[in-house]
Design a protein around this motif. Structure first.
Motif, short mmCIF file in Angstrom:
data_model
loop_
_atom_site.label_atom_id
_atom_site.label_comp_id
_atom_site.label_asym_id
_atom_site.label_seq_id
_atom_site.Cartn_x
_atom_site.Cartn_y
_atom_site.Cartn_z
N THR A 1 0.85 -1.15 0.00
CA THR A 1 0.00 0.00 0.00
C THR A 1 0.89 1.22 0.00
OG1 THR A 1 -0.09 0.48 2.30
CG2 THR A 1 -1.48 -1.27 1.52
N THR B 1 1.44 5.12 -0.11
CA THR B 1 0.74 6.38 0.01
C THR B 1 1.02 7.26 -1.18
OG1 THR B 1 2.56 7.36 1.22
CG2 THR B 1 0.78 6.36 2.50
N ASP C 1 -1.57 1.93 -8.47
CA ASP C 1 -2.05 3.03 -7.65
C ASP C 1 -2.79 2.55 -6.41
OD1 ASP C 1 -1.03 4.77 -9.51
OD2 ASP C 1 -2.95 5.11 -10.52
N GLY D 1 -7.20 2.38 -3.09
CA GLY D 1 -7.58 3.43 -2.14
C GLY D 1 -8.05 2.88 -0.82
N THR E 1 -2.73 2.51 -1.18
CA THR E 1 -2.64 3.72 -1.97
C THR E 1 -1.45 3.55 -2.90
OG1 THR E 1 -2.47 6.11 -1.92
CG2 THR E 1 -1.24 4.91 -0.26
N TYR E 2 -0.97 4.60 -3.54
CA TYR E 2 0.14 4.49 -4.49
C TYR E 2 1.27 3.63 -3.91
CZ TYR E 2 -2.06 8.68 -6.49
OH TYR E 2 -2.94 9.59 -7.03
N PRO F 1 -4.64 2.93 3.76
CA PRO F 1 -4.58 4.36 4.07
C PRO F 1 -5.73 4.79 4.97
CG PRO F 1 -5.24 3.97 1.79
CD PRO F 1 -4.77 2.67 2.32
#
Length: 528
Positions: free
Chosen positions: A229, A231, A349, A352, A356-357, A415
């Motif tokens: 994950t 951010t 990406d 979410g 995340t990124y 996130p």
């Protein structure tokens, strides 16, 4: 995807992405009688001082009862290296009738005076002196059979990309070499075929084909994949090395010593067919937009990992030959993964929620690029205990790069939910990993079995690393782990071999007290 059980890569280890029919022959390395267990000898070594390859041959003759190897017929010298301690290491390829045995190396280590201090590797003492040399299948036919096996055509995989330096590079690499394939006590003349490409999907296929019958003996896609994950944007401002060309600034770093470049691309949500994507650019050299944030992290952290290996160990890029480091962000749609494909990094990406990124975590980037270091040094086979070590060493160096805590991937995982992570080196049990051999999970060497639990059982060597670092500190521990990875470990090393390699590395560098600390760390996790 439940990384705890299926994914192998940075955060979870290294998962193998399949892109076609997979013929998988089980080959273990944990005393199950299927793969050659490496031997580590340091006691009762006789002979005169060794100063050259001729001296090594004499040593083997004088110690025939220990190694049972004929240096003239069973071994081929690959390289001789003298390290910073003045120790010299002679690395040999185990051969049968001049044909290399796949994943089999023997290393002779001597001190400054030329005294042999240790010999380790895959000896294959019971191997035949000759191998049946009937080759009904030729090299080109083996390549064709390999392409048929993965159900991809050369035309699909063969693409040309122009680099910023104006040079064309092909995204396809294919090799076919004659080897001896070993499985379950049987030695077979085979072709080792490597197929590496980025389209139509990221692939690093390692395929073994019987040279007499054309049978596919083993087929694995060794793309190192990370489920993390990232951010992507933590709100911090980073200083970037860029390149100015034709009134445009590129995320293209030419500043690394004795090396190629670090370059970063945007795939714009595309998948296999559009890699590596388009260069990330900006007209004002200020990469501040939302879209650029993932690229900023990927570019910066790739440079950080490069600098770590260079500053701490003098290593020039992941292969120590100055290879370019290429990263692509915005890969796929809601893609909860990052991967080392064999020639570049790709980052999704995230959706979410789970991630995340993925480029936003420096320990993920360090973990993945350490897989590349392992591929060019110890070549730890990605299954069973050697595969768990492959994962563990990536976690350990991820920690050395980001030593703020013992968690892996915490910056980009779930996130909005602080305090969680993908794994913990200090408490593997918190994330369903064993931390002692009495919890070791004997899983099948299949994709469904996580290739023998490479992402699960890595918790045991991770906990040993935790004990080691707590005892010796980061400065000594990172040198010990790097030396073990680049000097003593061989492709099929298991947990006991890793203990021996780390003990010997500690003894080489810091003496008996440090070696005893390493021994105690592995005692604590039940590896004796």
């Amino acid at each position: 995807m439940n990384w705890k059980h299926t994914v192998a890569t940075f955060v979870l280890g290294t998962s193998l992405v399949t892109g076609g029919t997979m013929a998988h022959a089980e080959v273990g390395n944990n005393g199950n009688g299927k793969a050659e267990n490496p031997v580590f000898m340091k006691e009762n070594l006789q002979g005169k001082k060794v100063k050259s390859e001729k001296g090594v041959k004499e040593f083997f003759k004088q110690n025939d009862a220990l190694s049972q190897l004929n240096p003239n017929s069973d071994l081929k010298l690959l390289k001789t290296e003298t390290d910073d301690l003045g120790m010299t290491h002679y690395t040999y390829q185990r051969v049968i009738g001049q044909v290399p045995v796949a994943n089999a190396k023997v290393v002779v280590h001597t001190d400054q005076e030329g005294q042999v201090t240790a010999v380790n590797g895959e000896f294959h003492k019971d191997a035949p002196k000759k191998i049946k040399q009937t080759k009904e299948i030729q090299k080109k036919e083996a390549l064709d059979l390999a392409w048929d096996q993965i159900d991809v055509s050369r035309a699909e995989a063969n693409h040309v990309q122009k680099s910023l330096k104006g040079e064309d590079f092909q995204t396809l690499t294919e090799n076919s070499d004659l080897v001896v394939h070993y499985e379950d006590g049987t030695y077979t003349l085979a072709y080792h075929v490597e197929l590496q490409f980025s389209k139509p999907y990221p692939a690093n296929w390692q395929i073994y084909i019987n040279a007499e019958s054309g049978e596919v003996l083993k087929s694995m896609n060794l793309v190192h994949e990370a489920t993390g994950t990232g951010t992507g944007v933590l709100g911090d401002t980073k200083s970037l090395n860029t390149y100015f060309y034709n009134n445009t600034y590129y995320l293209f770093d030419t500043t690394k010593p004795m090396s190629g470049v670090i370059e970063t691309f945007d795939n714009y949500g595309g998948e296999y067919y559009s890699l590596p994507g388009s260069y990330v650019t900006d007209s004002g050299n200020t990469f501040y937009s939302e879209r650029q944030k993932a690229a900023v992290d990927a570019h910066y952290y790739a440079g950080e990992v490069f600098d770590y290996y260079y500053n701490q160990f003098g290593r020039v890029s992941y292969d120590n030959q100055g290879a370019d480091v290429r990263s692509t962000v915005h890969y796929g749609s809601n893609y909860n993964n990052a991967a080392w494909t064999g020639n570049q990094m790709i980052y999704g990406d995230g959706d979410g929620s789970t991630f995340t990124y993925l480029s936003g975590a420096d320990d993920i980037v360090a973990h993945e690029l350490t897989h590349a270091v392992t591929d060019t040094t110890a070549e730890l086979v990605y299954e069973n205990q050697s595969g768990a070590l492959n994962e563990s060493f990536s976690d350990v160096f991820g920690y050395f790069v980001d030593s703020e805590d013992w968690l892996m991937g915490e910056d980009v995982y779930t996130p909005g939910q602080p305090g969680d992570a993908l794994r913990s080196m200090s408490n593997p049990n918190a994330y369903d990993q064993p931390d002692h051999m009495n919890e070791y999970q004997n899983l099948p060497n299949t994709e469904a079995g996580d290739w023998g639990g490479v992402h699960i059982n890595s918790g045991i060597p991770n906990k040993a690393a935790y004990y080691t670092i707590n005892s010796l500190g980061i400065a000594q521990s990172e040198q010990i782990y790097y030396r073990a990875l680049t000097v003593y470990l061989t492709p099929n090393s298991n947990f006991t071999n890793a203990r021996e390699a780390l003990e010997q590395s500690a003894l080489d560098l810091y003496g008996t007290s440090a070696a005893n600390a390493v021994s105690q760390a592995w005692d604590n996790v039940g590896v004796y």
